[in-house]
Design a protein around this motif. Structure first.
Motif, mmCIF file in Angstrom:
data_model
loop_
_atom_site.group_PDB
_atom_site.id
_atom_site.type_symbol
_atom_site.label_atom_id
_atom_site.label_comp_id
_atom_site.label_asym_id
_atom_site.label_seq_id
_atom_site.Cartn_x
_atom_site.Cartn_y
_atom_site.Cartn_z
ATOM 1 N N ALA A 94 0.837 -1.204 0.000
ATOM 2 C CA ALA A 94 0.000 0.000 0.000
ATOM 3 C C ALA A 94 0.870 1.251 0.000
ATOM 4 C CB ALA A 94 -0.924 -0.006 1.218
ATOM 5 N N SER A 95 1.916 1.250 0.804
ATOM 6 C CA SER A 95 2.820 2.399 0.828
ATOM 7 C C SER A 95 3.490 2.597 -0.527
ATOM 8 C CB SER A 95 3.889 2.210 1.908
ATOM 9 O OG SER A 95 3.326 2.177 3.201
ATOM 10 N N LEU A 96 3.975 1.499 -1.109
ATOM 11 C CA LEU A 96 4.652 1.584 -2.399
ATOM 12 C C LEU A 96 3.730 2.127 -3.488
ATOM 13 C CD1 LEU A 96 6.754 -1.711 -2.581
ATOM 14 C CD2 LEU A 96 7.627 0.637 -2.657
ATOM 15 N N SER A 97 2.492 1.680 -3.487
ATOM 16 C CA SER A 97 1.544 2.150 -4.494
ATOM 17 C C SER A 97 1.378 3.661 -4.415
ATOM 18 C CB SER A 97 0.196 1.451 -4.308
ATOM 19 O OG SER A 97 -0.753 1.936 -5.247
ATOM 20 N N SER A 98 1.235 4.176 -3.207
ATOM 21 C CA SER A 98 1.063 5.617 -3.036
ATOM 22 C C SER A 98 2.336 6.385 -3.385
ATOM 23 C CB SER A 98 0.649 5.931 -1.598
ATOM 24 O OG SER A 98 -0.627 5.398 -1.313
ATOM 25 N N ILE A 99 3.490 5.823 -3.021
ATOM 26 C CA ILE A 99 4.757 6.465 -3.380
ATOM 27 C C ILE A 99 4.898 6.540 -4.898
ATOM 28 C CG2 ILE A 99 7.269 6.170 -3.352
ATOM 29 C CD1 ILE A 99 6.940 4.937 -0.539
ATOM 30 N N GLN A 100 4.575 5.434 -5.554
ATOM 31 C CA GLN A 100 4.720 5.403 -7.007
ATOM 32 C C GLN A 100 3.770 6.387 -7.690
ATOM 33 O OE1 GLN A 100 4.282 1.493 -8.826
ATOM 34 N NE2 GLN A 100 5.860 2.026 -10.293
ATOM 35 N N ASN A 101 2.548 6.477 -7.202
ATOM 36 C CA ASN A 101 1.597 7.426 -7.785
ATOM 37 C C ASN A 101 2.078 8.858 -7.622
ATOM 38 O OD1 ASN A 101 -0.175 5.434 -8.620
ATOM 39 N ND2 ASN A 101 -1.422 5.524 -6.770
ATOM 40 N N ARG A 102 2.546 9.181 -6.425
ATOM 41 C CA ARG A 102 3.022 10.545 -6.173
ATOM 42 C C ARG A 102 4.266 10.827 -6.999
ATOM 43 N NH1 ARG A 102 4.299 14.729 -6.413
ATOM 44 N NH2 ARG A 102 4.639 16.376 -4.856
ATOM 45 N N ALA A 103 5.172 9.866 -7.085
ATOM 46 C CA ALA A 103 6.396 10.059 -7.852
ATOM 47 C C ALA A 103 6.092 10.229 -9.342
ATOM 48 C CB ALA A 103 7.338 8.880 -7.634
ATOM 49 N N PHE A 104 5.165 9.429 -9.864
ATOM 50 C CA PHE A 104 4.830 9.489 -11.282
ATOM 51 C C PHE A 104 4.337 10.881 -11.664
ATOM 52 C CE2 PHE A 104 1.650 9.206 -14.663
ATOM 53 C CZ PHE A 104 2.411 8.606 -15.676
ATOM 54 N N HIS A 105 3.475 11.450 -10.837
ATOM 55 C CA HIS A 105 2.936 12.780 -11.137
ATOM 56 C C HIS A 105 4.008 13.857 -11.027
ATOM 57 C CE1 HIS A 105 -1.175 11.552 -11.716
ATOM 58 N NE2 HIS A 105 -1.177 10.910 -10.564
ATOM 59 N N ALA A 106 5.100 13.554 -10.333
ATOM 60 C CA ALA A 106 6.209 14.507 -10.225
ATOM 61 C C ALA A 106 7.310 14.204 -11.239
ATOM 62 C CB ALA A 106 6.784 14.474 -8.815
ATOM 63 N N GLY A 107 7.045 13.262 -12.142
ATOM 64 C CA GLY A 107 8.020 12.940 -13.177
ATOM 65 C C GLY A 107 9.126 12.014 -12.759
ATOM 66 N N HIS A 108 8.903 11.228 -11.706
ATOM 67 C CA HIS A 108 9.916 10.311 -11.194
ATOM 68 C C HIS A 108 9.467 8.853 -11.335
ATOM 69 C CE1 HIS A 108 11.587 13.921 -9.415
ATOM 70 N NE2 HIS A 108 12.612 13.238 -8.932
ATOM 71 N N SER A 109 10.440 7.975 -11.423
ATOM 72 C CA SER A 109 10.211 6.545 -11.289
ATOM 73 C C SER A 109 10.583 6.120 -9.867
ATOM 74 C CB SER A 109 11.055 5.763 -12.300
ATOM 75 O OG SER A 109 10.633 6.033 -13.624
ATOM 76 N N VAL A 110 10.327 4.850 -9.545
ATOM 77 C CA VAL A 110 10.613 4.333 -8.215
ATOM 78 C C VAL A 110 11.479 3.081 -8.329
ATOM 79 C CG1 VAL A 110 9.633 3.330 -6.112
ATOM 80 C CG2 VAL A 110 8.502 5.267 -7.210
ATOM 81 N N LEU A 111 12.567 3.060 -7.577
ATOM 82 C CA LEU A 111 13.438 1.893 -7.458
ATOM 83 C C LEU A 111 13.168 1.242 -6.110
ATOM 84 C CD1 LEU A 111 16.686 3.737 -8.556
ATOM 85 C CD2 LEU A 111 15.300 2.246 -10.020
ATOM 86 N N ILE A 112 13.055 -0.086 -6.083
ATOM 87 C CA ILE A 112 12.643 -0.783 -4.866
ATOM 88 C C ILE A 112 13.699 -1.801 -4.442
ATOM 89 C CG2 ILE A 112 10.856 -2.244 -3.817
ATOM 90 C CD1 ILE A 112 8.947 -1.185 -5.995
ATOM 91 N N ALA A 113 13.960 -1.842 -3.143
ATOM 92 C CA ALA A 113 14.803 -2.883 -2.548
ATOM 93 C C ALA A 113 14.140 -3.340 -1.261
ATOM 94 C CB ALA A 113 16.208 -2.358 -2.261
ATOM 95 N N GLN A 114 14.432 -4.566 -0.845
ATOM 96 C CA GLN A 114 13.873 -5.076 0.405
ATOM 97 C C GLN A 114 14.971 -5.644 1.282
ATOM 98 O OE1 GLN A 114 11.144 -8.365 0.157
ATOM 99 N NE2 GLN A 114 12.463 -9.596 -1.145
#
Length: 325
Positions: A72-92
């Motif tokens: 859920a957190s990742l989904s919201s981060i990705q949505n916010r980043a996309f609208h700001a022109g960013h992609s998201v890199l993920i590690a666990q």
């Protein structure tokens, strides 16, 4: 397209200083960092790495990609980043403090605009010991060095959930958790449990710590239940609470008639059983969006770091029996 020289001129510093700020490869004062980042934002200059699609990127570290809370957190981060022109890199990190430095290092290789990190314990994490780009802690409390954080009051959540069970007449309440070394959030919830039990004049029980990444379908609580005879169990998150319920049912217990169960997070899986899970809802999607917005504001507008507290909500379900009647 703006140049590094233009950024340095606007910030009133040397090109070398501007480069150190934007590439995060040397000591610079906080004031100069703000000036250079503000100049870069005003000129539209980007020094961060870009993904294959040409977008700058935000790096995100989470304990587990399989837990719905972090999804859920990742989904919201990705949505916010996309609208700001960013992609998201993920590690666990797999809830392993020893894996955090390598996971963060892999993100840094991509030269992200900034990082959003959920670490096991921010006060002890080796991943936070080196120079990092603008960084926001997600779910963790801020530290002296990393003062940007988005979290909820996990101590208060643990206290309030325990108070709820006490009001229902429960006195022998067991707390089951993943290892506290793997989650400061779980430890804070347990400390809230202790506080509520002691305030009510009840003896808190030692927590049963198990692995967050164990096979919950094989969880065996028979020895613990026979030894402690709890009337209620609090699990440190909802996934664990569902695993506890499965283990109890395999032993022939009825929930909540024989033993009550409660958790934390408010994941949708808690709604899907015969009875809904009593839980503390944590707005993980809201927290993710807030963390992304804060990070972008810090990285691109030189905004000061902030500590944001997101409220939780107790949701009473059918997995807790009222013994007070």
């Amino acid at each position: 397209m703006s140049t590094l020289q233009q950024v340095a001129f606007r910030a009133g510093c040397s090109v070398a200083t501007a480069s150190r700020v934007l590439n995060r490869n040397g000591p610079v004062s906080d004031e100069m960092v703000r000036r250079v980042r503000r100049a870069a934002a005003e000129l539209g200059y980007r020094a961060g790495g870009r993904t294959g699609n040409g977008r700058p990127a935000i790096g995100v570290l989470i304990p587990s990609v399989t837990n719905p809370v972090f999804a859920a957190s990742l989904s919201s981060i990705q949505n916010r980043a996309f609208h700001a022109g960013h992609s998201v890199l993920i590690a666990q990190s797999n809830y392993d403090p020893a894996q955090e430095p390598d996971a963060v290092a892999s993100l840094l290789q991509q030269q992200p605009t900034g990082l959003i990190l959920t670490v096991c314990d921010p006060e002890r994490s080796m991943a936070l010991s080196s120079a990092l780009p603008p960084t926001v802690l997600l779910g963790n409390l801020p530290t002296t060095r990393f003062t940007a954080a988005v979290a909820t009051d996990n101590f208060g959540a643990g206290r309030d959930l325990t108070d709820h069970l006490l009001q229902k007449g429960h006195r022998r309440i067991l707390f089951i958790s993943g290892h506290f070394a793997a989650s400061d959030r779980a430890k804070l919830r347990y400390l809230g449990y202790i506080k509520a039990m002691e305030a009510a004049g009840q003896q808190p029980l030692a927590a049963l710590e198990i692995s967050f990444v164990c096979s919950l379908e094989q969880l065996d609580l028979s020895d613990t239940i026979s030894r402690l005879d709890p009337t209620a169990i609090i699990a440190s998150n909802d996934l664990l609470a569902l695993g506890v319920m499965g283990a109890l049912r395999r032993q022939g217990f009825s929930i909540p008639h024989d033993i009550s169960v409660a958790g934390f997070d408010g994941i949708s899986l808690g709604f899907l059983g015969e009875v809904s899970l009593t839980t503390v809802e944590i707005p993980d999607g809201t927290m993710g969006a807030a963390a992304a917005s804060l990070l972008l504001d810090m990285a691109e507008n030189a905004a000061p770091p902030r500590h944001l507290i997101v409220p939780y909500r107790l949701r009473s379900g059918g997995t807790v029996r009222n013994l007070a009647n």
